[in-house]
Write a protein that holds these residues in place. Structure first.
Motif: not given
Length: 188
Positions: A23-30, A33-43
């Motif tokens: 798995f590529s991993g995830a990175r924190p973001g928003t 709505r400006g709420q904390p979330s995670f997204a797939i780490d594209l790199n």
């Protein structure tokens, strides 16, 4: 005799090396709505050649940190992958299949796939080929469908290579079918 890891500039998969996916991993973001979330780490690396000839430690089942790696492929290029097969070329070409094994990730608050779930030009039914002659840069090899029906997200399973008939077999996790794909051109 001690076998040293392959030099980084060495081309082609060598005896004693493996192509390993993860798995590529995830990175924190928003989110929107400006709420904390995670997204797939594209790199994030989803696969690479690992030299397993000289681990430098006894095999105790521990996680091997800093393993000698080369030719990484990232989520932005191929998405998440699981199935791996090598053909009979010298050095071999590598094929990887799209997977949902690490979860089906949607953009926050939408029904759209999160970037990095599937790779460039691909989707849940895509097989990518990493050509040895092109330093294992990935390219779309085949899109697996059943009667022209696209895979909606279950994606593909593992693969096998039939050297006698120059074909790959791939399991389709959505339909349960096993597809036979011509190695010369990716035709199902």
């Amino acid at each position: 005799a001690l076998i040293l890891p392959a030099p980084a500039q060495q081309s082609g998969l060598q005896p004693g090396e493996a192509f390993v996916t993860r798995f590529s991993g995830a990175r924190p973001g928003t989110d929107s709505r400006g709420q904390p979330s995670f997204a797939i780490d594209l790199n994030g690396v989803v696969g690479s050649i690992i030299d397993i000839r000289a681990p430098g430690q006894p095999p105790r089942g521990d996680h091997w940190i800093n393993e000698p790696q080369r030719n990484p492929i990232i989520a932005a290029d191929v998405g998440q992958v699981f199935g791996v097969v090598l053909d009979d070329a010298t050095p071999p070409n590598i094929y990887v299949s799209a997977t949902a094994a690490f979860g089906l990730h949607l953009r926050s608050g939408t029904l759209l796939w999160m970037p990095g779930m599937w790779g460039a030009g691909g989707g849940p039914g895509t097989i990518y080929r990493l050509d040895a002659a092109n330093d294992y840069r990935p390219r779309v090899f085949s899109h697996i469908t059943l009667n022209n029906r696209q895979n909606t997200g279950a994606a593909l399973g593992n693969m096998a290579f039939d050297a006698a008939n120059k074909q790959l077999f791939v399991s389709d996790m959505e339909t349960g079918m096993i597809h036979r794909v011509r190695a010369a051109d990716g035709v199902d």
